[in-house]
Design a protein around this motif. Structure first.
Motif, PDB file in Angstrom:
ATOM      1  N   MET A   1      84.012 145.197  -2.767  1.00 25.25           N
ATOM      2  CA  MET A   1      85.097 144.240  -2.842  1.00 25.25           C
ATOM      3  C   MET A   1      86.384 144.903  -3.353  1.00 25.25           C
ATOM      4  SD  MET A   1      84.874 140.468  -4.296  1.00 25.25           S
ATOM      5  CE  MET A   1      86.250 139.423  -4.414  1.00 25.25           C
ATOM      6  N   MET A   2      86.246 145.802  -4.314  1.00 21.48           N
ATOM      7  CA  MET A   2      87.420 146.512  -4.848  1.00 21.48           C
ATOM      8  C   MET A   2      88.073 147.373  -3.765  1.00 21.48           C
ATOM      9  SD  MET A   2      88.085 145.637  -7.885  1.00 21.48           S
ATOM     10  CE  MET A   2      89.073 146.933  -8.573  1.00 21.48           C
ATOM     11  N   LYS A   3      87.236 147.975  -2.933  1.00 25.41           N
ATOM     12  CA  LYS A   3      87.753 148.806  -1.846  1.00 25.41           C
ATOM     13  C   LYS A   3      88.586 147.956  -0.890  1.00 25.41           C
ATOM     14  CE  LYS A   3      86.043 152.403   1.198  1.00 25.41           C
ATOM     15  NZ  LYS A   3      84.837 153.055   1.756  1.00 25.41           N
ATOM     16  N   GLN A   4      88.087 146.752  -0.611  1.00 24.29           N
ATOM     17  CA  GLN A   4      88.796 145.832   0.281  1.00 24.29           C
ATOM     18  C   GLN A   4      90.132 145.393  -0.337  1.00 24.29           C
ATOM     19  OE1 GLN A   4      86.351 142.454   1.244  1.00 24.29           O
ATOM     20  NE2 GLN A   4      87.033 142.450   3.368  1.00 24.29           N
ATOM     21  N   MET A   5      90.136 145.136  -1.644  1.00 24.23           N
ATOM     22  CA  MET A   5      91.379 144.742  -2.339  1.00 24.23           C
ATOM     23  C   MET A   5      92.405 145.864  -2.296  1.00 24.23           C
ATOM     24  SD  MET A   5      91.633 141.694  -3.499  1.00 24.23           S
ATOM     25  CE  MET A   5      92.676 141.691  -4.934  1.00 24.23           C
ATOM     26  N   LYS A   6      91.972 147.092  -2.519  1.00 18.14           N
ATOM     27  CA  LYS A   6      92.892 148.228  -2.486  1.00 18.14           C
ATOM     28  C   LYS A   6      93.483 148.418  -1.093  1.00 18.14           C
ATOM     29  CE  LYS A   6      91.195 150.723  -6.414  1.00 18.14           C
ATOM     30  NZ  LYS A   6      91.093 151.998  -7.061  1.00 18.14           N
ATOM     31  N   LYS A   7      92.642 148.209  -0.071  1.00 17.23           N
ATOM     32  CA  LYS A   7      93.120 148.329   1.303  1.00 17.23           C
ATOM     33  C   LYS A   7      94.174 147.251   1.578  1.00 17.23           C
ATOM     34  CE  LYS A   7      91.601 148.212   6.113  1.00 17.23           C
ATOM     35  NZ  LYS A   7      90.485 147.971   7.033  1.00 17.23           N
ATOM     36  N   MET A   8      93.901 146.031   1.118  1.00 15.61           N
ATOM     37  CA  MET A   8      94.844 144.935   1.322  1.00 15.61           C
ATOM     38  C   MET A   8      96.148 145.186   0.560  1.00 15.61           C
ATOM     39  SD  MET A   8      93.958 140.924   1.342  1.00 15.61           S
ATOM     40  CE  MET A   8      94.539 140.228  -0.172  1.00 15.61           C
ATOM     41  N   GLN A   9      96.070 145.723  -0.646  1.00 14.47           N
ATOM     42  CA  GLN A   9      97.272 146.050  -1.420  1.00 14.47           C
ATOM     43  C   GLN A   9      98.100 147.103  -0.693  1.00 14.47           C
ATOM     44  OE1 GLN A   9      95.502 147.094  -5.218  1.00 14.47           O
ATOM     45  NE2 GLN A   9      96.322 145.223  -6.146  1.00 14.47           N
ATOM     46  N   LYS A  10      97.435 148.095  -0.121  1.00 12.87           N
ATOM     47  CA  LYS A  10      98.141 149.142   0.619  1.00 12.87           C
ATOM     48  C   LYS A  10      98.847 148.553   1.835  1.00 12.87           C
ATOM     49  CE  LYS A  10      97.569 153.547   2.932  1.00 12.87           C
ATOM     50  NZ  LYS A  10      96.643 154.506   3.502  1.00 12.87           N
ATOM     51  N   GLN A  11      98.137 147.677   2.564  1.00  8.72           N
ATOM     52  CA  GLN A  11      98.742 147.039   3.737  1.00  8.72           C
ATOM     53  C   GLN A  11      99.944 146.185   3.341  1.00  8.72           C
ATOM     54  OE1 GLN A  11      95.269 144.986   5.204  1.00  8.72           O
ATOM     55  NE2 GLN A  11      94.920 146.504   6.818  1.00  8.72           N
ATOM     56  N   LEU A  12      99.824 145.459   2.243  1.00  5.55           N
ATOM     57  CA  LEU A  12     100.916 144.620   1.757  1.00  5.55           C
ATOM     58  C   LEU A  12     102.127 145.477   1.416  1.00  5.55           C
ATOM     59  CD1 LEU A  12     102.128 141.939   0.789  1.00  5.55           C
ATOM     60  CD2 LEU A  12     100.990 142.317  -1.408  1.00  5.55           C
ATOM     61  N   ALA A  13     101.902 146.587   0.710  1.00  4.09           N
ATOM     62  CA  ALA A  13     103.010 147.477   0.344  1.00  4.09           C
ATOM     63  C   ALA A  13     103.692 148.046   1.588  1.00  4.09           C
ATOM     64  CB  ALA A  13     102.501 148.609  -0.553  1.00  4.09           C
ATOM     65  N   GLU A  14     102.899 148.408   2.597  1.00  2.00           N
ATOM     66  CA  GLU A  14     103.474 148.940   3.839  1.00  2.00           C
ATOM     67  C   GLU A  14     104.307 147.878   4.553  1.00  2.00           C
ATOM     68  OE1 GLU A  14     100.104 150.404   6.041  1.00  2.00           O
ATOM     69  OE2 GLU A  14      99.925 152.206   4.791  1.00  2.00           O
ATOM     70  N   GLU A  15     103.791 146.664   4.607  1.00  2.00           N
ATOM     71  CA  GLU A  15     104.527 145.579   5.275  1.00  2.00           C
ATOM     72  C   GLU A  15     105.816 145.259   4.519  1.00  2.00           C
ATOM     73  OE1 GLU A  15     103.177 142.986   7.824  1.00  2.00           O
ATOM     74  OE2 GLU A  15     101.037 143.348   7.654  1.00  2.00           O
ATOM     75  N   GLN A  16     105.770 145.288   3.190  1.00  2.00           N
ATOM     76  CA  GLN A  16     106.981 145.037   2.403  1.00  2.00           C
ATOM     77  C   GLN A  16     108.019 146.115   2.679  1.00  2.00           C
ATOM     78  OE1 GLN A  16     105.037 144.796  -1.467  1.00  2.00           O
ATOM     79  NE2 GLN A  16     105.595 142.633  -1.623  1.00  2.00           N
ATOM     80  N   GLU A  17     107.598 147.355   2.769  1.00  2.00           N
ATOM     81  CA  GLU A  17     108.521 148.453   3.044  1.00  2.00           C
ATOM     82  C   GLU A  17     109.125 148.310   4.438  1.00  2.00           C
ATOM     83  OE1 GLU A  17     110.900 151.316   1.920  1.00  2.00           O
ATOM     84  OE2 GLU A  17     109.384 150.472   0.587  1.00  2.00           O
ATOM     85  N   ASN A  18     108.309 147.962   5.420  1.00  2.58           N
ATOM     86  CA  ASN A  18     108.822 147.756   6.780  1.00  2.58           C
ATOM     87  C   ASN A  18     109.827 146.605   6.818  1.00  2.58           C
ATOM     88  OD1 ASN A  18     107.271 149.816   7.872  1.00  2.58           O
ATOM     89  ND2 ASN A  18     105.604 148.465   8.453  1.00  2.58           N
TER      90      ASN A  18
END
Length: 94
Positions: free
Chosen positions: A1-18
């Motif tokens: 579950m932690m791995k999934q949360m980290k992946k989602m956080q990374k995706q969120l950060a990328e989308e915010q930057e875009n």
């Protein structure tokens, strides 16, 4: 579950930057005033047609600027909700 949360956080950060790198344009009626915003809701440009500048009617120009700014901010908000809403949907305070 932690791995999934980290992946989602990374995706969120990328989308915010875009989102920050995108440009949004707001326009007043008849394109008399155009404003450009970035994804951080900062105005980066304003273009005013000369015929919008009437020294006897400064209120008209103010109304045109307000209309263009509100239109541009609405475009930023709509795209932000479409892009980031999938991460914040259902979270308290979002």
């Amino acid at each position: 579950m932690m791995k999934q949360m980290k992946k989602m956080q990374k995706q969120l950060a990328e989308e915010q930057e875009n989102l920050k790198e995108q440009e949004f344009t707001g326009v007043a009626p008849d394109d008399m005033v155009k404003v450009t915003f970035n994804g951080e809701r900062k105005m980066t440009d304003i273009q005013i047609k000369p015929e919008a500048i009437d020294p006897d009617d400064p209120e008209m120009l103010a109304d045109l600027v307000l209309a263009a700014v509100n239109d541009g901010l609405a475009a930023v908000e709509k795209t932000t909700q479409q892009t980031l809403g999938k991460y914040t949907k259902g979270l308290p305070g979002m």
